[in-house]
Write an enzyme that holds these catalytic residues in place. Sequence first.
Site, PDB file in Angstrom:
ATOM      1  N   LYS A  46      48.143  12.868   9.268  1.00  0.00           N
ATOM      2  CA  LYS A  46      48.113  11.760   7.737  1.00  0.00           C
ATOM      3  C   LYS A  46      48.168  13.548   7.841  1.00  0.00           C
ATOM      4  O   LYS A  46      48.653  13.402   6.371  1.00  0.00           O
ATOM      5  CB  LYS A  46      45.966  11.367   7.807  1.00  0.00           C
ATOM      6  CG  LYS A  46      46.152  10.284   9.065  1.00  0.00           C
ATOM      7  CD  LYS A  46      45.369   9.586   8.635  1.00  0.00           C
ATOM      8  CE  LYS A  46      44.149   8.630   9.637  1.00  0.00           C
ATOM      9  NZ  LYS A  46      45.033   7.448  10.338  1.00  0.00           N
ATOM     10  N   TRP A  91      45.635  -0.946  16.129  1.00  0.00           N
ATOM     11  CA  TRP A  91      44.665  -0.263  14.651  1.00  0.00           C
ATOM     12  C   TRP A  91      45.728   0.476  14.282  1.00  0.00           C
ATOM     13  O   TRP A  91      44.895   0.654  12.816  1.00  0.00           O
ATOM     14  CB  TRP A  91      43.474   0.270  15.629  1.00  0.00           C
ATOM     15  CG  TRP A  91      42.834   1.512  15.155  1.00  0.00           C
ATOM     16  CD1 TRP A  91      42.264   2.550  15.117  1.00  0.00           C
ATOM     17  CD2 TRP A  91      41.733   0.386  14.723  1.00  0.00           C
ATOM     18  NE1 TRP A  91      40.888   2.630  14.307  1.00  0.00           N
ATOM     19  CE2 TRP A  91      40.735   1.826  13.477  1.00  0.00           C
ATOM     20  CE3 TRP A  91      41.291  -0.944  13.936  1.00  0.00           C
ATOM     21  CZ2 TRP A  91      39.723   1.531  12.854  1.00  0.00           C
ATOM     22  CZ3 TRP A  91      40.583  -1.666  13.713  1.00  0.00           C
ATOM     23  CH2 TRP A  91      39.073   0.180  12.715  1.00  0.00           C
ATOM     24  N   SER A 133      47.783  11.389  14.506  1.00  0.00           N
ATOM     25  CA  SER A 133      46.950  10.924  14.023  1.00  0.00           C
ATOM     26  C   SER A 133      45.849  11.183  13.143  1.00  0.00           C
ATOM     27  O   SER A 133      46.835  11.490  12.103  1.00  0.00           O
ATOM     28  CB  SER A 133      45.285  10.358  15.231  1.00  0.00           C
ATOM     29  OG  SER A 133      44.934   8.847  15.423  1.00  0.00           O
ATOM     30  N   HIS A 185      47.502   4.408  21.877  1.00  0.00           N
ATOM     31  CA  HIS A 185      47.074   5.927  21.153  1.00  0.00           C
ATOM     32  C   HIS A 185      47.395   7.193  22.015  1.00  0.00           C
ATOM     33  O   HIS A 185      46.212   7.326  22.733  1.00  0.00           O
ATOM     34  CB  HIS A 185      46.092   5.405  20.321  1.00  0.00           C
ATOM     35  CG  HIS A 185      45.733   6.184  18.721  1.00  0.00           C
ATOM     36  ND1 HIS A 185      46.820   5.975  17.421  1.00  0.00           N
ATOM     37  CD2 HIS A 185      45.000   7.568  18.342  1.00  0.00           C
ATOM     38  CE1 HIS A 185      46.032   7.037  17.341  1.00  0.00           C
ATOM     39  NE2 HIS A 185      45.094   7.668  17.660  1.00  0.00           N
TER      40      HIS A 185
HETATM   41  C1  GTR Z   1      40.816   6.330  14.882  1.00  0.00           C
HETATM   42  C2  GTR Z   1      41.206   6.909  13.732  1.00  0.00           C
HETATM   43  C3  GTR Z   1      42.360   6.246  12.974  1.00  0.00           C
HETATM   44  C4  GTR Z   1      42.807   7.693  13.742  1.00  0.00           C
HETATM   45  C5  GTR Z   1      42.101   8.440  14.661  1.00  0.00           C
HETATM   46  C6  GTR Z   1      42.067  10.111  15.390  1.00  0.00           C
HETATM   47  O1  GTR Z   1      39.863   6.252  15.365  1.00  0.00           O
HETATM   48  O2  GTR Z   1      40.086   5.520  12.869  1.00  0.00           O
HETATM   49  O3  GTR Z   1      42.808   6.652  11.456  1.00  0.00           O
HETATM   50  O4  GTR Z   1      42.849   8.913  12.678  1.00  0.00           O
HETATM   51  O5  GTR Z   1      41.508   7.644  15.022  1.00  0.00           O
HETATM   52  O6  GTR Z   1      42.967  10.545  14.720  1.00  0.00           O
HETATM   53  O7  GTR Z   1      42.429   9.915  16.481  1.00  0.00           O
END
Ligand code: GTR
Length: 394
Positions: A236, A323, A232, A375
């Site tokens: 990046k 998302w 996540s 996620h």
């Molecule tokens: C989400 C965010 C993402 C992602 C993630 C995380 O809510 O919108 O861009 O990076 O969190 O790092 O857990």
Amino acid sequence: MKLISLLLASILIPLNTMSQTPPNYNESKVPALHLPDPFVSEKGKLIHTVEDWEKTRRPEIFRLFESEVYGQLPKDFEAISFEVVKENANPFSQIADLEEVNITVGRNGKSHTIRINFFLPKPQKGPFPVILLINYLPNYPDGKLVDEAFWPVRELIQRGLATASFHVETVAPDDAKTYQNGIISTLYPEQIGKSDGLKAFGAWGWAAMRAMDYLEQHPRIDSKKSVLVGHSRTGKTALWTSANDPRWAITYANESGCGGAALSKRKFGETIEAINTRFPHWFADNFLKYNGKEESLPLDQHLLPGLIAPRAVYYSSAREDRWADPKGEYLGIQLGSRIASEIYGKKAVFEKEFEEFEGPVHLESVGYHIREGAHDLTWEDWRIFLEFVEKNLD
Ligand code: GTR
């Protein structure tokens, strides 16, 4: 702890984004994509050879990401030292040695210390391949070093891999108000206020590079066989780190979504405006220009894997993680792998469209999988990714 934070994140997303345009989850509303061509330079020159790519097109694309998306990642400092301390019990003492390492970096008379936790298989001497995970989950209140669901140290060690992790809080806090209270204000204060200045992702990437400085000189590590992993937000980060630091053989971004694997111009799920609003400390201030204006971005995320090529890049998605836009992530690597295949001659062509394939797709130097569920970085992700590692670390 982790479950609570994940639940909170999923509850917070709709609330936090309510004042903005609601997220699009309808494929028929995705705009027609006009993506910059990796094989045509800014002056219109066609890019065919490794030399064209490395001397002309790659530097152009790198500069665009640096100035418009992630901000600078400064590489200079004056001193670095490593100190192995003993503060915590080794949870895997039967099978691994633990090194808790303080890495202290000095610049302009100031210094900052980051901590890595590092496990090596025992009793073998090595040298071992190594996996570095960038961790951002809440610190464990009981002081334990490892959440095994997220960082499966035991399984990695049992496969003969050394593994290290650092927490982003020891580098730059993951907070819009306090993120400068780490290396940014201490070591690189001149970056503050620049529209392309160092922000949290660059700072965390800088720390991964300092961890590599340690691993590279370690007699029990084969740093040519090094793997950088992030989930996540740190997925990046891992991608931008590897674009800056050619020492990583494999880079793995799990569910890295907007500003990572996924194409921004699809505007599916999380948008640039949504991410910049919730996390203004992650990206360069210039990235704000593209809030609601993805079509005017002079690049897109399909150009990012090319900055890492011919070194290996791996992405993964989760079906319910809309998302993060799984299709946008797949397109990011499918299109992005063209540099590996067309410039570097790797067998790296993703033949199937997103809707058709079941995966995983493990090619030469690029790979992707999608799993059921939400996620998270799970053992299933690690297990499938490790099969790719085995094939691509030689
Ligand atoms: C989400 C965010 C993402 C992602 C993630 C995380 O809510 O919108 O861009 O990076 O969190 O790092 O857990």
